[in-house]
Motif scaffolding. Sequence first.
Motif, mmCIF file in Angstrom:
data_model
loop_
_atom_site.group_PDB
_atom_site.id
_atom_site.type_symbol
_atom_site.label_atom_id
_atom_site.label_comp_id
_atom_site.label_asym_id
_atom_site.label_seq_id
_atom_site.Cartn_x
_atom_site.Cartn_y
_atom_site.Cartn_z
ATOM 1 N N THR A 76 0.849 -1.187 0.000
ATOM 2 C CA THR A 76 0.000 0.000 0.000
ATOM 3 C C THR A 76 0.885 1.239 0.000
ATOM 4 O OG1 THR A 76 -1.682 -1.176 1.264
ATOM 5 C CG2 THR A 76 -1.823 1.233 1.248
ATOM 6 N N ILE A 77 0.610 2.141 -0.926
ATOM 7 C CA ILE A 77 1.326 3.415 -0.958
ATOM 8 C C ILE A 77 0.299 4.536 -0.891
ATOM 9 C CG2 ILE A 77 3.246 2.484 -2.309
ATOM 10 C CD1 ILE A 77 2.049 4.082 -4.712
ATOM 11 N N SER A 78 0.727 5.688 -0.476
ATOM 12 C CA SER A 78 -0.152 6.846 -0.445
ATOM 13 C C SER A 78 -0.200 7.476 -1.827
ATOM 14 C CB SER A 78 0.361 7.878 0.559
ATOM 15 O OG SER A 78 -0.435 9.054 0.465
ATOM 16 N N ALA A 79 -1.387 7.787 -2.285
ATOM 17 C CA ALA A 79 -1.554 8.468 -3.568
ATOM 18 C C ALA A 79 -1.796 9.955 -3.350
ATOM 19 C CB ALA A 79 -2.706 7.853 -4.356
ATOM 20 N N LEU A 80 -1.579 10.421 -2.117
ATOM 21 C CA LEU A 80 -1.727 11.839 -1.818
ATOM 22 C C LEU A 80 -0.390 12.524 -2.062
ATOM 23 C CD1 LEU A 80 -3.742 11.588 1.505
ATOM 24 C CD2 LEU A 80 -4.619 11.992 -0.793
ATOM 25 N N GLY A 81 -0.413 13.686 -2.652
ATOM 26 C CA GLY A 81 0.812 14.422 -2.914
ATOM 27 C C GLY A 81 0.976 14.716 -4.392
ATOM 28 N N GLN A 82 2.126 15.228 -4.724
ATOM 29 C CA GLN A 82 2.430 15.571 -6.109
ATOM 30 C C GLN A 82 2.623 14.288 -6.926
ATOM 31 O OE1 GLN A 82 2.406 18.762 -7.321
ATOM 32 N NE2 GLN A 82 1.658 19.222 -5.274
ATOM 33 N N VAL A 83 2.378 14.382 -8.225
ATOM 34 C CA VAL A 83 2.471 13.222 -9.108
ATOM 35 C C VAL A 83 3.836 12.549 -8.971
ATOM 36 C CG1 VAL A 83 2.483 12.480 -11.522
ATOM 37 C CG2 VAL A 83 0.772 14.120 -10.741
ATOM 38 N N GLN A 84 4.902 13.327 -8.976
ATOM 39 C CA GLN A 84 6.249 12.751 -8.892
ATOM 40 C C GLN A 84 6.463 12.017 -7.575
ATOM 41 O OE1 GLN A 84 8.484 12.730 -11.568
ATOM 42 N NE2 GLN A 84 9.392 11.152 -10.271
ATOM 43 N N GLU A 85 5.916 12.548 -6.474
ATOM 44 C CA GLU A 85 6.047 11.883 -5.174
ATOM 45 C C GLU A 85 5.342 10.527 -5.177
ATOM 46 O OE1 GLU A 85 4.208 14.812 -2.702
ATOM 47 O OE2 GLU A 85 6.079 15.847 -2.269
ATOM 48 N N VAL A 86 4.156 10.486 -5.773
ATOM 49 C CA VAL A 86 3.402 9.236 -5.838
ATOM 50 C C VAL A 86 4.142 8.234 -6.730
ATOM 51 C CG1 VAL A 86 1.218 8.165 -6.542
ATOM 52 C CG2 VAL A 86 1.205 10.395 -5.388
ATOM 53 N N LEU A 87 4.637 8.716 -7.864
ATOM 54 C CA LEU A 87 5.403 7.843 -8.756
ATOM 55 C C LEU A 87 6.635 7.299 -8.054
ATOM 56 C CD1 LEU A 87 6.050 6.592 -11.511
ATOM 57 C CD2 LEU A 87 7.129 8.763 -12.143
ATOM 58 N N ASP A 88 7.356 8.154 -7.352
ATOM 59 C CA ASP A 88 8.547 7.712 -6.620
ATOM 60 C C ASP A 88 8.184 6.636 -5.593
ATOM 61 O OD1 ASP A 88 10.054 9.503 -8.082
ATOM 62 O OD2 ASP A 88 10.203 10.987 -6.459
ATOM 63 N N GLY A 89 7.082 6.846 -4.870
ATOM 64 C CA GLY A 89 6.633 5.859 -3.889
ATOM 65 C C GLY A 89 6.297 4.522 -4.536
ATOM 66 N N ALA A 90 5.652 4.580 -5.700
ATOM 67 C CA ALA A 90 5.298 3.350 -6.417
ATOM 68 C C ALA A 90 6.558 2.622 -6.889
ATOM 69 C CB ALA A 90 4.389 3.669 -7.596
ATOM 70 N N LEU A 91 7.515 3.362 -7.414
ATOM 71 C CA LEU A 91 8.752 2.745 -7.894
ATOM 72 C C LEU A 91 9.546 2.122 -6.747
ATOM 73 C CD1 LEU A 91 9.829 5.381 -10.565
ATOM 74 C CD2 LEU A 91 8.824 3.114 -10.954
ATOM 75 N N VAL A 92 9.560 2.785 -5.597
ATOM 76 C CA VAL A 92 10.234 2.216 -4.418
ATOM 77 C C VAL A 92 9.538 0.916 -4.015
ATOM 78 C CG1 VAL A 92 10.650 2.536 -1.947
ATOM 79 C CG2 VAL A 92 11.203 4.366 -3.559
ATOM 80 N N ALA A 93 8.204 0.929 -3.990
ATOM 81 C CA ALA A 93 7.446 -0.266 -3.601
ATOM 82 C C ALA A 93 7.705 -1.417 -4.571
ATOM 83 C CB ALA A 93 5.951 0.054 -3.537
ATOM 84 N N ILE A 94 7.751 -1.110 -5.853
ATOM 85 C CA ILE A 94 8.026 -2.147 -6.851
ATOM 86 C C ILE A 94 9.434 -2.712 -6.650
ATOM 87 C CG2 ILE A 94 8.432 -2.556 -9.322
ATOM 88 C CD1 ILE A 94 6.129 -0.486 -9.802
ATOM 89 N N GLY A 95 10.391 -1.831 -6.412
ATOM 90 C CA GLY A 95 11.764 -2.279 -6.171
ATOM 91 C C GLY A 95 11.862 -3.155 -4.937
ATOM 92 N N GLN A 96 11.152 -2.790 -3.859
ATOM 93 C CA GLN A 96 11.166 -3.589 -2.628
ATOM 94 C C GLN A 96 10.525 -4.949 -2.876
ATOM 95 O OE1 GLN A 96 9.107 -1.132 0.196
ATOM 96 N NE2 GLN A 96 10.919 0.085 0.672
ATOM 97 N N ALA A 97 9.427 -4.963 -3.624
ATOM 98 C CA ALA A 97 8.721 -6.219 -3.889
ATOM 99 C C ALA A 97 9.595 -7.167 -4.702
ATOM 100 C CB ALA A 97 7.411 -5.940 -4.621
ATOM 101 N N ARG A 98 10.357 -6.645 -5.628
ATOM 102 C CA ARG A 98 11.226 -7.497 -6.453
ATOM 103 C C ARG A 98 12.355 -8.119 -5.649
ATOM 104 N NH1 ARG A 98 11.874 -4.150 -12.095
ATOM 105 N NH2 ARG A 98 9.802 -4.649 -12.875
#
Length: 126
Positions: A76-98
Amino acid sequence: MVRRIAGRRLCRQNREHIFHVDYSPPAVAGACDVCSGELYQRDDDRETTIHKRLKVYRSETAPVVGHYQAQGLVTTISALGQVQEVLDGALVAIGQARSMPPGASSVDPSARRCGAAIPDCRRRGR
């Protein structure tokens, strides 16, 4: 959520010109502030369509999310914030999951618990 989606209006001349009837209304109703083009509501932004999509989500998608969440495979990531912040959070989560061993939980305890990964969550005032 329905109000937010149903209020969206796009310019027929340039779909990058986006308005909202409540949150970002045009100066002249129905006309784009940038180019004076006609504003319209997409068919999939209509309230009846949104309600149908939510019903399908609850009956078909939410159970799948719940299944994988029970296995610790949903992040679960937060989708609140600027687009780049949300994208960065998603990329970090994907990297952690891998990089995780199979079956390990990737849920960040500091992440907001209210979101798409938790279907029964009710956000007050949203």
